[in-house]
Design a protein around this motif. Structure first.
Motif, PDB file in Angstrom:
ATOM      1  N   GLU A  17       0.818  -1.008  -0.091  1.00  0.00           N
ATOM      2  CA  GLU A  17       0.002   0.059   0.029  1.00  0.00           C
ATOM      3  C   GLU A  17       0.888   1.219   0.008  1.00  0.00           C
ATOM      4  N   GLN A  20       2.144   1.944  -3.708  1.00  0.00           N
ATOM      5  CA  GLN A  20       1.117   2.094  -4.450  1.00  0.00           C
ATOM      6  C   GLN A  20       0.763   3.653  -4.085  1.00  0.00           C
ATOM      7  N   LYS A  21       0.745   3.993  -3.021  1.00  0.00           N
ATOM      8  CA  LYS A  21       0.627   5.357  -2.517  1.00  0.00           C
ATOM      9  C   LYS A  21       1.594   6.422  -3.288  1.00  0.00           C
ATOM     10  N   GLN A  24       0.726   6.637  -7.122  1.00  0.00           N
ATOM     11  CA  GLN A  24      -0.513   7.290  -7.111  1.00  0.00           C
ATOM     12  C   GLN A  24      -0.381   8.709  -7.009  1.00  0.00           C
ATOM     13  N   ASP A  25       0.421   9.195  -5.804  1.00  0.00           N
ATOM     14  CA  ASP A  25       0.806  10.674  -5.350  1.00  0.00           C
ATOM     15  C   ASP A  25       1.591  11.156  -6.635  1.00  0.00           C
ATOM     16  N   GLU A  34      -8.225  11.596 -10.372  1.00  0.00           N
ATOM     17  CA  GLU A  34      -9.054  11.588  -9.171  1.00  0.00           C
ATOM     18  C   GLU A  34      -8.903   9.722  -8.872  1.00  0.00           C
ATOM     19  N   ALA A  36      -9.810   7.111  -6.303  1.00  0.00           N
ATOM     20  CA  ALA A  36     -10.283   6.595  -5.026  1.00  0.00           C
ATOM     21  C   ALA A  36      -9.555   5.620  -4.326  1.00  0.00           C
ATOM     22  N   GLU A  37      -9.782   5.538  -2.842  1.00  0.00           N
ATOM     23  CA  GLU A  37      -8.991   4.468  -2.080  1.00  0.00           C
ATOM     24  C   GLU A  37      -9.415   3.055  -2.732  1.00  0.00           C
ATOM     25  N   GLY A  38      -8.339   2.228  -2.542  1.00  0.00           N
ATOM     26  CA  GLY A  38      -8.391   0.932  -3.154  1.00  0.00           C
ATOM     27  C   GLY A  38      -8.145   0.560  -4.404  1.00  0.00           C
ATOM     28  N   CYS A  39      -7.421   1.532  -5.212  1.00  0.00           N
ATOM     29  CA  CYS A  39      -7.196   1.099  -6.440  1.00  0.00           C
ATOM     30  C   CYS A  39      -5.762   0.696  -6.755  1.00  0.00           C
ATOM     31  N   PRO A  60     -13.719   2.013  -5.479  1.00  0.00           N
ATOM     32  CA  PRO A  60     -12.394   1.081  -5.102  1.00  0.00           C
ATOM     33  C   PRO A  60     -12.379  -0.064  -5.992  1.00  0.00           C
TER      34      PRO A  60
END
Length: 205
Positions: A17, A20-21, A24-25, A34, A36-39, A60
């Protein structure tokens, strides 16, 4: 491998996680996205979303695999899966893909088209864009193509290598170039189960 990410055991979840953060960041810093959480978005995926052409993962469970190309405007609802080398270009009209739909490797959706008037070269033709909409629980097979203006109903299936140039009803199975309806998912005789009669036995023909 997106499916591996979503099945990680708890002891692997923490580092995955965090990784992935970071992915995505970095996209949020560079593009109008945009998420969502859990992608899940593979770091090798290519997302391009300049202002006015946003990419929105609005639920998600969305997954975008390596070497996918996504150019907004694009909206992906919960549980949508884009496999390797999928190519989406939203043009001006945009692409929207409904909940739980799956696009296999190499599927291509282009939501724009060029004019064909004989008085000028293709590069100088006007471009039009009506947009593409896929309903929920749609399966698009490997290397299939969907052209601008097409609407595909919920639960439909697009066969491998098909080229879809017109709307597809809900539950329909389409195949071919150009694609045409060859079946219906609700027809249990076409389930492929033993004794179902599908696929047909051509041995005596």
């Amino acid at each position: 491998m997106p499916w591996l990410y979503f099945t990680l055991k708890p002891r692997h979840r923490t580092w995955a996680e965090a990784w992935q953060k970071e992915v995505q960041d970095s996209l949020r810093e560079l593009e109008t996205v945009e998420i969502a959480e859990g992608c899940f978005i593979a770091p090798e995926a290519r997302l391009f979303a300049e202002p006015g052409r946003a990419i929105r993962l609005i639920g998600p469970g969305v997954s975008i695999a390596a070497h996918a190309f996504v150019h907004g405007p694009v909206v992906l609802e919960a549980g949508v899966s884009l496999n390797a080398r999928v190519s989406l270009d939203g043009g001006a009209g945009g692409i929207r893909i409904g909940e739980g739909s799956r696009l296999a490797t190499g599927a291509t959706l282009y939501a724009f088209d060029h004019g064909l008037a004989p008085d000028r070269p293709v590069r100088s033709q006007p471009v039009t864009s009506s947009g593409i909409v896929l309903g929920k629980d749609v399966w698009v097979g490997a290397n299939a193509g969907i052209t601008d203006g097409v609407r595909i109903g919920d639960h439909a299936v697009v066969g491998m290598g098909a080229v879809v140039t017109r709307d597809v009803p809900a539950w329909a199975i389409v195949a071919g170039v150009p694609a045409r309806v060859i079946g219906d998912r609700r027809d249990r005789r076409r389930s492929g189960a033993p004794g179902s009669g599908w696929p047909p036995d051509d041995s005596n023909q």
